[in-house]
Motif scaffolding. Structure first.
Motif, PDB file in Angstrom:
ATOM      1  N   LEU A   9     -49.048  74.792  53.688  1.00 38.84           N
ATOM      2  CA  LEU A   9     -47.871  75.140  54.476  1.00 38.84           C
ATOM      3  C   LEU A   9     -47.216  73.934  55.149  1.00 38.84           C
ATOM      4  CD1 LEU A   9     -49.160  78.475  56.044  1.00 38.84           C
ATOM      5  CD2 LEU A   9     -47.511  78.191  54.171  1.00 38.84           C
ATOM      6  N   ARG A  10     -47.946  72.876  55.389  1.00 37.25           N
ATOM      7  CA  ARG A  10     -47.371  71.668  55.988  1.00 37.25           C
ATOM      8  C   ARG A  10     -46.769  70.742  54.934  1.00 37.25           C
ATOM      9  NH1 ARG A  10     -52.383  71.065  60.052  1.00 37.25           N
ATOM     10  NH2 ARG A  10     -51.622  72.501  61.630  1.00 37.25           N
ATOM     11  N   LEU A  11     -47.421  70.657  53.775  1.00 40.38           N
ATOM     12  CA  LEU A  11     -46.917  69.762  52.729  1.00 40.38           C
ATOM     13  C   LEU A  11     -45.671  70.325  52.046  1.00 40.38           C
ATOM     14  CD1 LEU A  11     -47.189  67.182  51.079  1.00 40.38           C
ATOM     15  CD2 LEU A  11     -48.773  68.413  49.565  1.00 40.38           C
ATOM     16  N   ALA A  12     -45.628  71.627  51.835  1.00 39.47           N
ATOM     17  CA  ALA A  12     -44.533  72.239  51.086  1.00 39.47           C
ATOM     18  C   ALA A  12     -43.139  71.934  51.668  1.00 39.47           C
ATOM     19  CB  ALA A  12     -44.755  73.744  50.959  1.00 39.47           C
ATOM     20  N   PRO A  13     -42.907  72.087  52.973  1.00 42.99           N
ATOM     21  CA  PRO A  13     -41.570  71.771  53.492  1.00 42.99           C
ATOM     22  C   PRO A  13     -41.213  70.287  53.372  1.00 42.99           C
ATOM     23  CG  PRO A  13     -42.768  73.142  55.043  1.00 42.99           C
ATOM     24  CD  PRO A  13     -43.745  72.713  54.000  1.00 42.99           C
ATOM     25  N   VAL A  14     -42.209  69.424  53.449  1.00 44.99           N
ATOM     26  CA  VAL A  14     -41.951  67.991  53.258  1.00 44.99           C
ATOM     27  C   VAL A  14     -41.465  67.751  51.837  1.00 44.99           C
ATOM     28  CG1 VAL A  14     -43.033  65.696  53.170  1.00 44.99           C
ATOM     29  CG2 VAL A  14     -43.600  67.286  55.019  1.00 44.99           C
ATOM     30  N   LEU A  15     -42.106  68.413  50.885  1.00 43.63           N
ATOM     31  CA  LEU A  15     -41.686  68.272  49.491  1.00 43.63           C
ATOM     32  C   LEU A  15     -40.312  68.899  49.262  1.00 43.63           C
ATOM     33  CD1 LEU A  15     -45.139  68.918  47.831  1.00 43.63           C
ATOM     34  CD2 LEU A  15     -43.900  66.745  47.951  1.00 43.63           C
ATOM     35  N   ALA A  16     -40.022  69.982  49.964  1.00 46.02           N
ATOM     36  CA  ALA A  16     -38.689  70.588  49.868  1.00 46.02           C
ATOM     37  C   ALA A  16     -37.625  69.596  50.337  1.00 46.02           C
ATOM     38  CB  ALA A  16     -38.617  71.867  50.695  1.00 46.02           C
ATOM     39  N   LEU A  17     -37.896  68.928  51.455  1.00 49.32           N
ATOM     40  CA  LEU A  17     -36.944  67.930  51.957  1.00 49.32           C
ATOM     41  C   LEU A  17     -36.775  66.779  50.971  1.00 49.32           C
ATOM     42  CD1 LEU A  17     -37.910  67.792  55.728  1.00 49.32           C
ATOM     43  CD2 LEU A  17     -35.729  68.557  54.755  1.00 49.32           C
ATOM     44  N   LEU A  18     -37.880  66.312  50.398  1.00 50.21           N
ATOM     45  CA  LEU A  18     -37.785  65.233  49.411  1.00 50.21           C
ATOM     46  C   LEU A  18     -36.969  65.666  48.199  1.00 50.21           C
ATOM     47  CD1 LEU A  18     -41.422  63.803  49.490  1.00 50.21           C
ATOM     48  CD2 LEU A  18     -39.341  62.706  50.350  1.00 50.21           C
ATOM     49  N   GLY A  19     -37.240  66.875  47.708  1.00 52.73           N
ATOM     50  CA  GLY A  19     -36.486  67.394  46.564  1.00 52.73           C
ATOM     51  C   GLY A  19     -35.011  67.547  46.865  1.00 52.73           C
ATOM     52  N   MET A  20     -34.693  68.037  48.056  1.00 57.13           N
ATOM     53  CA  MET A  20     -33.295  68.208  48.448  1.00 57.13           C
ATOM     54  C   MET A  20     -32.598  66.860  48.614  1.00 57.13           C
ATOM     55  SD  MET A  20     -33.546  71.282  51.174  1.00 57.13           S
ATOM     56  CE  MET A  20     -33.954  72.929  50.677  1.00 57.13           C
ATOM     57  N   CYS A  21     -33.289  65.915  49.230  1.00 57.88           N
ATOM     58  CA  CYS A  21     -32.707  64.575  49.390  1.00 57.88           C
ATOM     59  C   CYS A  21     -32.437  63.943  48.029  1.00 57.88           C
ATOM     60  CB  CYS A  21     -33.616  63.682  50.223  1.00 57.88           C
ATOM     61  SG  CYS A  21     -33.617  64.110  51.976  1.00 57.88           S
ATOM     62  N   LEU A  22     -33.373  64.115  47.109  1.00 58.00           N
ATOM     63  CA  LEU A  22     -33.164  63.594  45.762  1.00 58.00           C
ATOM     64  C   LEU A  22     -31.934  64.241  45.128  1.00 58.00           C
ATOM     65  CD1 LEU A  22     -34.038  61.923  43.327  1.00 58.00           C
ATOM     66  CD2 LEU A  22     -35.662  63.740  42.756  1.00 58.00           C
ATOM     67  N   GLY A  23     -31.771  65.528  45.317  1.00 53.80           N
ATOM     68  CA  GLY A  23     -30.594  66.219  44.792  1.00 53.80           C
ATOM     69  C   GLY A  23     -29.305  65.692  45.401  1.00 53.80           C
ATOM     70  N   ILE A  24     -29.300  65.436  46.691  1.00 54.06           N
ATOM     71  CA  ILE A  24     -28.116  64.904  47.354  1.00 54.06           C
ATOM     72  C   ILE A  24     -27.796  63.506  46.852  1.00 54.06           C
ATOM     73  CG2 ILE A  24     -27.233  64.075  49.585  1.00 54.06           C
ATOM     74  CD1 ILE A  24     -28.695  66.525  50.829  1.00 54.06           C
ATOM     75  N   VAL A  25     -28.820  62.671  46.710  1.00 51.74           N
ATOM     76  CA  VAL A  25     -28.615  61.312  46.201  1.00 51.74           C
ATOM     77  C   VAL A  25     -28.052  61.360  44.783  1.00 51.74           C
ATOM     78  CG1 VAL A  25     -29.829  59.208  45.459  1.00 51.74           C
ATOM     79  CG2 VAL A  25     -30.321  60.218  47.691  1.00 51.74           C
ATOM     80  N   MET A  26     -28.572  62.254  43.953  1.00 53.75           N
ATOM     81  CA  MET A  26     -28.041  62.379  42.591  1.00 53.75           C
ATOM     82  C   MET A  26     -26.581  62.822  42.613  1.00 53.75           C
ATOM     83  SD  MET A  26     -31.065  63.938  40.180  1.00 53.75           S
ATOM     84  CE  MET A  26     -31.121  65.501  41.048  1.00 53.75           C
ATOM     85  N   GLY A  27     -26.275  63.766  43.483  1.00 55.79           N
ATOM     86  CA  GLY A  27     -24.898  64.246  43.566  1.00 55.79           C
ATOM     87  C   GLY A  27     -23.938  63.168  44.040  1.00 55.79           C
ATOM     88  N   ILE A  28     -24.329  62.429  45.058  1.00 61.23           N
ATOM     89  CA  ILE A  28     -23.465  61.369  45.582  1.00 61.23           C
ATOM     90  C   ILE A  28     -23.247  60.272  44.548  1.00 61.23           C
ATOM     91  CG2 ILE A  28     -23.351  59.483  47.280  1.00 61.23           C
ATOM     92  CD1 ILE A  28     -24.747  61.442  49.258  1.00 61.23           C
ATOM     93  N   SER A  29     -24.323  59.894  43.870  1.00 64.36           N
ATOM     94  CA  SER A  29     -24.238  58.791  42.904  1.00 64.36           C
ATOM     95  C   SER A  29     -23.712  59.233  41.543  1.00 64.36           C
ATOM     96  CB  SER A  29     -25.615  58.145  42.719  1.00 64.36           C
ATOM     97  OG  SER A  29     -26.492  59.044  42.054  1.00 64.36           O
ATOM     98  N   GLN A  30     -23.649  60.539  41.313  1.00 62.25           N
ATOM     99  CA  GLN A  30     -23.276  61.098  40.011  1.00 62.25           C
ATOM    100  C   GLN A  30     -24.218  60.620  38.901  1.00 62.25           C
ATOM    101  OE1 GLN A  30     -20.717  63.542  39.421  1.00 62.25           O
ATOM    102  NE2 GLN A  30     -21.200  63.612  41.602  1.00 62.25           N
ATOM    103  N   ASP A  31     -25.452  60.302  39.274  1.00 61.11           N
ATOM    104  CA  ASP A  31     -26.495  59.889  38.324  1.00 61.11           C
ATOM    105  C   ASP A  31     -27.570  60.963  38.368  1.00 61.11           C
ATOM    106  OD1 ASP A  31     -28.550  58.789  36.858  1.00 61.11           O
ATOM    107  OD2 ASP A  31     -28.595  56.881  37.946  1.00 61.11           O
ATOM    108  N   HIS A  32     -27.616  61.779  37.334  1.00 60.09           N
ATOM    109  CA  HIS A  32     -28.500  62.940  37.322  1.00 60.09           C
ATOM    110  C   HIS A  32     -29.711  62.753  36.418  1.00 60.09           C
ATOM    111  CE1 HIS A  32     -24.673  64.514  38.842  1.00 60.09           C
ATOM    112  NE2 HIS A  32     -25.464  65.249  39.598  1.00 60.09           N
TER     113      HIS A  32
END
Length: 121
Positions: A9-32
């Protein structure tokens, strides 16, 4: 709360944030190129681990030594799989063994969890 539930339960939200940040970085950079990594971090890391944590919390009889094996295999599996997927996304074939080992560890983790659920539900 059962002993291994907090780990999930503690690790899962950290991984959610990492996954979401990666998605945002991909969207901003247009590199998917890392979209597969993004999906795996969110589904294996966030969804699967959080659901496992909830199961261990709701079914204390399921928790125990096998639950710690589940956590260890799942964590190592995702780390190895993620490393492999990232390397492969950038054309580095030498990262393929990481993806293979990570996939096998992830499947082993789910097999352990399936066993735990089958004997406690």
């Amino acid at each position: 709360m059962s002993p291994s539930a907090p780990l999930f339960l503690r690790l899962a939200p950290v991984l959610a944030l990492l996954g979401m940040c990666l998605g945002i970085v991909m969207g901003i950079s247009q590199d998917h190129r890392l979209q597969t990594l993004h999906a795996h971090v969110n589904l294996i890391g966030w969804v699967s681990m959080f659901l496992a944590g909830l199961y261990y919390r709701l079914v204390p009889a399921a928790d125990g030594r096998l639950a710690y094996w589940h956590f260890g295999l799942a964590t190592l599996g995702l780390a190895s799989l993620g490393t492999g997927l990232a390397g492969l996304a950038f054309g580095e074939r030498s990262f393929e063994p990481f993806a293979v080992v990570g996939s096998l560890l992830t499947i082993a983790a789910m097999a352990v969890f399936a066993w735990i659920v089958a004997r406690t539900s």
